[in-house]
Design an enzyme around this catalytic site. Structure first.
Site, PDB file in Angstrom:
ATOM      1  N   ASP A 381      35.887  34.477  37.090  1.00 45.91           N
ATOM      2  CA  ASP A 381      35.107  35.498  37.793  1.00 45.91           C
ATOM      3  C   ASP A 381      35.804  35.800  39.110  1.00 45.91           C
ATOM      4  OD1 ASP A 381      33.231  37.223  38.685  1.00 45.91           O
ATOM      5  OD2 ASP A 381      31.561  35.814  38.709  1.00 45.91           O
ATOM      6  N   LEU A 382      36.081  37.109  39.361  1.00 46.71           N
ATOM      7  CA  LEU A 382      36.769  37.489  40.594  1.00 46.71           C
ATOM      8  C   LEU A 382      35.865  37.298  41.804  1.00 46.71           C
ATOM      9  CD1 LEU A 382      38.645  40.778  39.572  1.00 46.71           C
ATOM     10  CD2 LEU A 382      39.512  38.434  39.604  1.00 46.71           C
ATOM     11  N   ASP A 424      33.874  42.141  36.259  1.00 46.31           N
ATOM     12  CA  ASP A 424      35.021  41.441  36.859  1.00 46.31           C
ATOM     13  C   ASP A 424      35.163  40.031  36.289  1.00 46.31           C
ATOM     14  OD1 ASP A 424      32.713  40.452  37.955  1.00 46.31           O
ATOM     15  OD2 ASP A 424      33.475  40.326  40.012  1.00 46.31           O
TER      16      ASP A 424
END
Length: 775
Positions: A381-382, A424
């Site tokens: 996960d960004l 994302d």
């Protein structure tokens, strides 16, 4: 004897000789006279022999014998002439009764029957002496004269010829003339019998016209057509077949199909065999499958084709040949490949999508259970991605996601799979990877993302990535268990300071729920109890002013985060799905939307509708259908004012319930739209029979349409598919004038997005209409 005596004797002899001579001369004159009279009488009698005149028999025996002989000759001639006349009378009587045209002729007509004379409106006797070629139409006279001359000369000529005779009609009379040499009235002649074949010719002309029409049709169609004899040798191919095979029909004639091309399977290139030989051997229709590729004999050309070979049956069920139909499916198969690729790949980043990632994860789990192999699952996960999206827009966010995807791919091994799971979030599946090696790869990804700088116009962004690791072994549970564990491990990595790697342990799930999802659960429960959700509306405009029906607005749900700011919908919908709260939330949305429509807070133009999203969990709720029907009844809102938006994944997860839900509500007037179309086309074939009214193109494809060729091709393909199935198209997430113009030009029916107007909280008004009119 004395001399006197001798003289006397000689004188007597002389006198005797003179007497004999005189007698002979007198007798000769009498005989000559008789012969002359007999000759004159014979000539006179020959003229009248046909009426019975005979010679007079003289008295002398010699002349009498001659007269008797001549009379017998006259009798024989008279008898022969009588027979000839009788035969001619019989022949003439016979020809008069025949319907065929009968003519006896050389260059001129010697005898003709009534059928021949009727051609020119004369009596049979009036034809006698005329040139026989005058009865023939000018186009065939030269041929007929040449044939007559050769036949009279004794040369070999055809017994039958077909020609046209003059009959007072402009088209003439088609006949088949059969001739033979005869003797007529003592001289060589030709007997010609002509049979009327006009009916046959008209049929032949009709058949010829039909054959030509069939020929023109075969030459005009796009499918290749080949016919062979019963030994499999080609005797015809149309123009399309020539193009597909790469040879002309003259060169192909007499060859077998296998000598001109080879059929192979598109997947593994195995040979499929000769369709003609298979058809002749099996004596039935043969279909070569949907994955055939035709390869020319020189290997230079390849075409994706569908081929059928069917036997041509003759009398007694015998097979006289084979007809092969070749359909070029290159364009269709190319479109199918595009659709298939899109069904398994994320169009933005080119990585595999969530569905395909989970399919490969399922295969890895099966292998782990069967072989006791060990694999690793990454959930990534960004960090700080929302800052890029909020400050620079979706276009900047999309560009950054593409670059991040490339960085992640560069850090994993060739045998590993990387997928975009949504937003994302990314996933990686490391096949046969020990845990320490997995830690190292995860650390490499974190370091590469930490060193990455995203530049957009005059701004520079520094982001990070948090990674959760889960081991896949024979002890692993379901896919849902693995994904949930990886998500929890990723949550723990974020809690450790972001940009970290965390390997899943059994207590991570409890910690994640305790620190994160439990908080959302309480927040959602409070929102439902306190009615603190809010509706936002986003207009949907018709690209054609003549459109009278269709969605006019979409309602969206919003939730305050407790600090006066609206929460990103994705943040609370994920835990809502995890805790099975979506049916309750969707019920709230429907009640609120119907109340707003009924009160006039949402004003819909005539025959336009309001779009409402439904989740997969809601479609699987058996009681939800009854709830919707009751809600519509209570509110008084017409069912035609509501358009439900459902995703393909939501339908496929609850096919039976979804089908009944859609069919019942569509039956009372509600509309349905297939949402996020293009994000998962793998099973669209199972949905095509549902009563869906609109396809809503996923926003991934509605960006950069002036320059992104992939997006252009995909949108064009979706529109073509929608038109075929009589659906209308809605394009969402349209943010720029250029994309709007492109979508309008290609024929999209409806558009929504930030370019039209951002979602606005209900009650704050809308400026979208003004903006579009000035776009």
């Amino acid at each position: 004897m004395s001399a006197f005596t001798v003289i006397i004797v000689l004188a007597a002899v002389a006198l005797l000789a003179a007497g004999i001579s005189a007698y002979l001369w007198t007798s000769r004159r009498r005989i000559a006279a008789r012969i002359t009279r007999l000759n004159e009488e014979t000539l006179e009698a020959s003229r009248d022999a046909s009426v019975g005149r005979r010679l007079t028999v003289p008295n002398d025996p010699e002349s009498a014998q001659l007269a008797h002989t001549v009379n017998r000759l006259f009798d024989a001639l008279a008898e022969r002439e009588e027979k000839l006349q009788g035969r001619d009378r019989l022949f003439q009587d016979f020809t008069r009764t025949l319907p065929e045209i009968v003519i006896i002729h050389d260059e001129r007509i010697l005898l003709a029957n009534a059928s021949a004379a009727s051609l020119v409106g004369l009596e049979p006797a009036q034809l006698t002496g005329r040139e026989v070629a005058d009865l023939v139409k000018p186009a065939y006279r030269a041929l007929f004269r040449k044939t007559v001359d050769k036949r009279l000369a004794g040369e070999e000529v055809p017994r039958r010829i077909e020609m046209q005779l003059i009959n007072g009609n402009q088209t003439g009379l088609w006949v088949e003339a059969q001739s033979s040499n005869i003797e007529f009235q003592g001289r060589p002649a030709i007997l010609t019998v002509a049979r009327d074949i006009s009916h046959r010719k008209s049929i032949e002309v009709s058949l010829s016209r039909s054959k030509r029409q069939a020929q023109y049709t075969l030459e005009s169609i796009s499918e290749g057509v080949i016919t062979t004899d019963n030994e499999g040798r080609i005797d015809y191919m149309n123009q399309a077949a020539e193009t597909l095979i790469g040879t002309n029909r003259e060169d192909a004639a007499g060859h077998r199909a296998g000598e001109l091309f080879t059929l192979v399977d598109d997947a593994d290139r195995r040979t499929l065999g000769d369709p003609v030989e298979r058809c002749l051997a099996m004596r039935r229709r043969v279909n070569m499958g949907r994955r055939a590729v035709m390869v020319s004999s020189d290997g230079e050309q390849e075409h994706s084709v569908e081929i059928t070979a069917s036997p041509v049956r003759g009398p007694g069920n015998s097979i006289s040949g084979v007809v092969v139909v070749i359909h070029d499916v290159g364009e269709l198969r190319g479109l199918t490949r595009k659709m298939s690729y899109q069904a398994t790949h994320d169009p933005l980043t080119g990585l595999i999508n969530r569905r395909e990632f989970e399919r490969r994860l399922d295969e890895a789990m099966d292998a782990a259970h069967a072989e006791e192999a060990v694999h690793m699952l990454f959930y990534m996960d960004l960090d700080r991605f929302k800052a890029v999206n909020d400050s620079c827009g979706h276009l900047a966010g999309d560009n950054m996601l593409r670059e991040v995807a490339t960085i992640i791919k560069e850090q994993v091994r060739e045998s590993d799979f990387v997928g975009r799971l949504g937003g994302d979030e990314f996933g990686a599946l490391l096949i046969g990877c020990p845990i320490e090696k997995a830690r190292q790869i995860a650390s490499d990804i974190c370091n590469a993302i930490a060193d990455y700088r995203f530049v957009w116009k005059d701004k520079i962004f520094n982001i990070g990535i948090s990674i959760g690791l889960v081991e896949i072994s024979h002890a692993s549970g379901t896919i849902q268990d693995l994904m949930s564990a990886a998500d929890s491990a990723c949550y723990m990595a974020k809690q450790q300071g972001r940009g970290q790697v965390h390997v899943y342990s059994a207590r991570d799930e409890a910690v994640a729920r305790e620190r994160g999802d439990i908080q959302w659960l309480r927040h959602l429960q409070a929102a439902l109890h306190e009615d603190s959700f809010e509706l936002a509306v986003q207009p949907i405009i018709a690209m054609n002013s003549k459109v009278e029906a269709g969605p006019a607005v979409e309602v969206l749900i919003r939730l305050d985060d407790g600090r006066g700011r609206s929460t990103n919908t994705a943040e609370f919908l994920r835990p809502a799905e995890r805790y099975q709260m979506m049916p309750q939330i969707d019920r709230w949305v429907i009640n609120a939307a119907l109340a707003a429509i009924a009160s006039g807070e949402i004003r819909l133009p005539a025959q336009r509708s309001c779009a409402i999203n439904l989740s997969a969990q809601t479609l699987g709720d058996e009681a939800f259908l009854g709830f919707v029907v009751d809600a519509l009844d209570r509110s008084g809102v017409a069912p035609s004012s509501i358009c439900f938006e459902v995703t393909e994944a939501a339908i496929l997860s609850n096919v039976q319930h979804a089908q009944r839900f859609i069919e019942v509500l569509h039956g009372i007037g509600c509309e349905f739209s297939l949402d996020d179309f293009g994000s998962g086309l793998g099973s669209f074939s199972s949905l095509k029979h549902l009563p869906v009214d609109y396809l809503k193109i996923d926003g991934t494809y509605t960006r950069n349409l002036q320059t992104d060729l992939v997006n252009q091709e995909m949108v064009a393909a979706m529109i073509k598919l929608a038109r075929t199935m009589e659906f209308r198209i809605v394009a969402e997430q349209v943010e720029h004038q250029e994309d709007f113009d492109w979508l309008r030009d290609i024929g999209v029916d409806f558009v929504q997005g930030y370019f039209i107007e951002r979602p606005m909280p209900l009650g704050t008004g809308s400026t979208g209409t003004h903006r579009v009119l000035n776009a």
